[in-house]
Design a protein around this motif. Structure first.
Motif, mmCIF file in Angstrom:
data_model
loop_
_atom_site.group_PDB
_atom_site.id
_atom_site.type_symbol
_atom_site.label_atom_id
_atom_site.label_comp_id
_atom_site.label_asym_id
_atom_site.label_seq_id
_atom_site.Cartn_x
_atom_site.Cartn_y
_atom_site.Cartn_z
ATOM 1 N N ILE A 211 0.857 -1.190 0.000
ATOM 2 C CA ILE A 211 0.000 0.000 0.000
ATOM 3 C C ILE A 211 0.894 1.241 0.000
ATOM 4 C CG2 ILE A 211 -1.806 1.293 1.224
ATOM 5 C CD1 ILE A 211 -2.798 -1.359 2.346
ATOM 6 N N VAL A 212 0.628 2.108 -0.963
ATOM 7 C CA VAL A 212 1.438 3.312 -1.124
ATOM 8 C C VAL A 212 0.553 4.534 -0.875
ATOM 9 C CG1 VAL A 212 2.852 4.645 -2.765
ATOM 10 C CG2 VAL A 212 2.831 2.125 -2.892
ATOM 11 N N ALA A 213 1.030 5.439 -0.025
ATOM 12 C CA ALA A 213 0.329 6.714 0.175
ATOM 13 C C ALA A 213 1.042 7.754 -0.687
ATOM 14 C CB ALA A 213 0.386 7.120 1.645
ATOM 15 N N ASP A 214 0.289 8.383 -1.580
ATOM 16 C CA ASP A 214 0.900 9.357 -2.494
ATOM 17 C C ASP A 214 0.126 10.677 -2.426
ATOM 18 O OD1 ASP A 214 1.930 10.859 -4.509
ATOM 19 O OD2 ASP A 214 1.718 9.339 -6.082
ATOM 20 N N PRO A 215 0.746 11.710 -1.824
ATOM 21 C CA PRO A 215 0.030 12.985 -1.681
ATOM 22 C C PRO A 215 -0.221 13.679 -3.019
ATOM 23 C CG PRO A 215 2.291 13.202 -0.925
ATOM 24 C CD PRO A 215 2.106 11.759 -1.254
ATOM 25 N N ASN A 216 0.465 13.180 -4.081
ATOM 26 C CA ASN A 216 0.310 13.851 -5.375
ATOM 27 C C ASN A 216 -0.729 13.187 -6.270
ATOM 28 O OD1 ASN A 216 2.374 15.731 -4.814
ATOM 29 N ND2 ASN A 216 3.822 14.033 -5.059
ATOM 30 N N THR A 217 -1.475 12.225 -5.722
ATOM 31 C CA THR A 217 -2.511 11.605 -6.555
ATOM 32 C C THR A 217 -3.893 11.918 -6.010
ATOM 33 O OG1 THR A 217 -3.264 9.579 -7.634
ATOM 34 C CG2 THR A 217 -2.571 9.347 -5.349
ATOM 35 N N ASP A 218 -4.861 11.978 -6.911
ATOM 36 C CA ASP A 218 -6.249 12.083 -6.466
ATOM 37 C C ASP A 218 -7.021 10.843 -6.918
ATOM 38 O OD1 ASP A 218 -6.285 12.553 -9.147
ATOM 39 O OD2 ASP A 218 -7.453 14.399 -9.075
ATOM 40 N N LYS A 219 -6.297 9.778 -7.305
ATOM 41 C CA LYS A 219 -6.936 8.541 -7.773
ATOM 42 C C LYS A 219 -6.672 7.403 -6.777
ATOM 43 C CE LYS A 219 -7.942 10.200 -11.984
ATOM 44 N NZ LYS A 219 -7.338 11.500 -11.877
ATOM 45 N N ASN A 220 -7.523 6.368 -6.842
ATOM 46 C CA ASN A 220 -7.254 5.107 -6.125
ATOM 47 C C ASN A 220 -6.790 4.117 -7.191
ATOM 48 O OD1 ASN A 220 -8.293 6.269 -3.801
ATOM 49 N ND2 ASN A 220 -10.309 5.355 -4.030
ATOM 50 N N THR A 221 -5.503 3.802 -7.186
ATOM 51 C CA THR A 221 -4.953 2.970 -8.264
ATOM 52 C C THR A 221 -4.605 1.575 -7.749
ATOM 53 O OG1 THR A 221 -4.065 4.922 -9.328
ATOM 54 C CG2 THR A 221 -3.090 2.840 -9.987
ATOM 55 N N HIS A 222 -5.022 0.564 -8.495
ATOM 56 C CA HIS A 222 -4.687 -0.822 -8.144
ATOM 57 C C HIS A 222 -3.910 -1.435 -9.305
ATOM 58 C CE1 HIS A 222 -7.404 -0.591 -4.742
ATOM 59 N NE2 HIS A 222 -8.371 -0.215 -5.541
ATOM 60 N N GLU A 223 -2.702 -1.947 -9.000
ATOM 61 C CA GLU A 223 -1.926 -2.665 -10.023
ATOM 62 C C GLU A 223 -1.823 -4.118 -9.585
ATOM 63 O OE1 GLU A 223 1.627 -0.142 -11.508
ATOM 64 O OE2 GLU A 223 0.897 0.785 -9.663
ATOM 65 N N ILE A 224 -2.264 -5.007 -10.470
ATOM 66 C CA ILE A 224 -2.306 -6.435 -10.131
ATOM 67 C C ILE A 224 -1.339 -7.163 -11.062
ATOM 68 C CG2 ILE A 224 -3.796 -8.492 -10.081
ATOM 69 C CD1 ILE A 224 -6.150 -6.324 -9.942
ATOM 70 N N MET A 225 -0.471 -7.980 -10.459
ATOM 71 C CA MET A 225 0.411 -8.819 -11.269
ATOM 72 C C MET A 225 0.163 -10.262 -10.869
ATOM 73 S SD MET A 225 3.386 -6.229 -10.621
ATOM 74 C CE MET A 225 2.246 -5.419 -9.543
ATOM 75 N N ALA A 226 -0.246 -11.070 -11.820
ATOM 76 C CA ALA A 226 -0.494 -12.489 -11.518
ATOM 77 C C ALA A 226 0.290 -13.300 -12.518
ATOM 78 C CB ALA A 226 -1.981 -12.779 -11.642
ATOM 79 N N GLN A 227 1.001 -14.325 -12.027
ATOM 80 C CA GLN A 227 1.686 -15.176 -12.991
ATOM 81 C C GLN A 227 1.681 -16.627 -12.597
ATOM 82 O OE1 GLN A 227 5.574 -13.771 -13.799
ATOM 83 N NE2 GLN A 227 6.184 -13.616 -11.685
ATOM 84 N N GLY A 228 1.907 -17.458 -13.608
ATOM 85 C CA GLY A 228 1.904 -18.903 -13.395
ATOM 86 C C GLY A 228 2.087 -19.613 -14.724
ATOM 87 N N LYS A 229 1.712 -20.910 -14.759
ATOM 88 C CA LYS A 229 1.950 -21.700 -15.992
ATOM 89 C C LYS A 229 1.183 -21.134 -17.182
ATOM 90 C CE LYS A 229 2.398 -26.082 -13.652
ATOM 91 N NZ LYS A 229 1.253 -26.304 -12.791
ATOM 92 N N PHE A 230 0.056 -20.480 -16.903
ATOM 93 C CA PHE A 230 -0.791 -19.938 -17.976
ATOM 94 C C PHE A 230 -0.151 -18.733 -18.667
ATOM 95 C CE2 PHE A 230 -1.882 -16.010 -15.877
ATOM 96 C CZ PHE A 230 -1.563 -16.295 -14.560
ATOM 97 N N GLY A 231 0.812 -18.071 -18.012
ATOM 98 C CA GLY A 231 1.377 -16.823 -18.526
ATOM 99 C C GLY A 231 1.355 -15.769 -17.451
ATOM 100 N N LYS A 232 0.983 -14.558 -17.823
ATOM 101 C CA LYS A 232 1.078 -13.439 -16.868
ATOM 102 C C LYS A 232 -0.043 -12.432 -17.138
ATOM 103 C CE LYS A 232 5.393 -11.630 -16.288
ATOM 104 N NZ LYS A 232 6.515 -10.772 -16.667
#
Ligand code: NAD
Length: 272
Positions: A211-232
């Motif tokens: 979890i990152v607190a960023d005083p310079n953003t006005d958005k709620n941003t979610h970055e998801i990275m999932a990987q496995g045998k299927f790829g990424k």
């Protein structure tokens, strides 16, 4: 037409009620409850078709309705989910973090089986749960990085014990790293998406959360990275916060409305 009860009359509960009132969700809103009487009254004044305000949660659970929408808090899920199922009602849960408590999860799953009821968990503020569910047997890792403004994180339980002063963060700062179970305990109103990813994928202990607190953003941003045998998968969602609650993203509200609409309408189902 399905009859709906709403538990929690804040940002999400109100928008769902308005979507029912306008006919966007083909259902009838019959009952609402919030432990703040002002919140229930304020919701009801916004509607053309007025539901009944119940005096307590027990009366909401027992009232003649088909689905209860929980848009309140993890405590509301912990304390009431089973009795709602026992009262033969389906349940849509927004405070999904509550389900990462294994004892609660087990009780609720048993309740669904015993009383033949369904629980709906909308995708909330993220995308990609369809993919995560599809590849769950081949998944090796899921990482979620959530960036919000300090304003959107303020008030979280985490700050009760942390030395960090959220008001004085001047640059983008990682304030938490851990697993999803710890994240939803310390940030119960901020990181429900980590619970959704865990329930769809690897389990709560194996979903890594930053979890990152960023005083310079006005958005709620979610970055998801999932990987496995299927790829990424790499998914990035940049959400506008709700105007009435900066902790909640506009997409979470729209996703709840779409989930309930799909449940209430005979329709073509698109997506997994
Ligand atoms: N699944 C997701 O992606 C997602 C996204 C955003 C928010 N949420 C969760 O959904 C819930 C509602 O969000 P919101 O933005 O509408 O919050 P909000 O604070 O605007 O409204 C919550 C309302 O519920 C009431 N409430 C809280 N606990 C209660 C209880 N035990 N009994 C009765 N009333 C109670 C409060 O008085 C308040 O009016 C929160 O738990 C939030 O964390 C989930």
């Amino acid at each position: 037409m399905k009859r709906i009860g709403i538990l929690g009359c804040g940002a999400i509960g109100t928008e769902i009620a308005l979507a029912i009132d306008s006919g966007k969700i083909p259902a009838k809103l019959t009952h609402v409850f919030d432990y703040s009487k002002d919140a229930s009254k304020s919701l009801v004044t916004k509607l053309k078709n007025k539901p009944e305000i119940t005096e307590n949660i027990g009366l909401l659970a027992a009232a003649p309705s088909d689905i209860i929408v929980e848009a309140a808090s993890q405590d509301a899920v912990r304390d009431n989910a089973l009795s709602i199922l026992q009262n033969r009602k389906d349940l849509m849960i927004m405070s999904v973090g509550a389900l990462l408590d294994e004892s609660i999860f087990d009780i609720i799953i048993e309740g669904c089986k015993d009383f033949k009821r369904s629980i709906y968990l909308p995708s909330g503020a993220i995308l990609g749960l369809d993919g995560i569910r599809s590849v769950k047997d081949e998944l090796e890792s899921i990482t979620l990085v959530t960036t919000k403004s300090p304003r959107s994180l303020k008030g979280a339980k985490f700050f009760e014990t942390s030395k960090l002063d959220i008001e004085n963060i001047k640059e983008s700062t990682t304030i938490f790293e851990g697993n999803a179970q710890e994240a939803v305990r310390l940030f119960p109103a901020n990181i429900n998406v980590s619970a959704l990813l865990s329930l769809a994928g690897l389990g709560s202990l194996n979903t890594k959360v930053r979890i990152v607190a960023d005083p310079n953003t006005d958005k709620n941003t979610h970055e998801i990275m999932a990987q496995g045998k299927f790829g990424k998968f790499l998914i990035k969602v940049e959400n506008v916060p709700s105007s009435s609650n900066p902790k909640t993203s506009r997409l979470a509200i729209l996703s709840a409305i779409e989930c309930l609409r799909a449940v209430c309408q005979s329709d073509i189902r698109i997506g997994t």
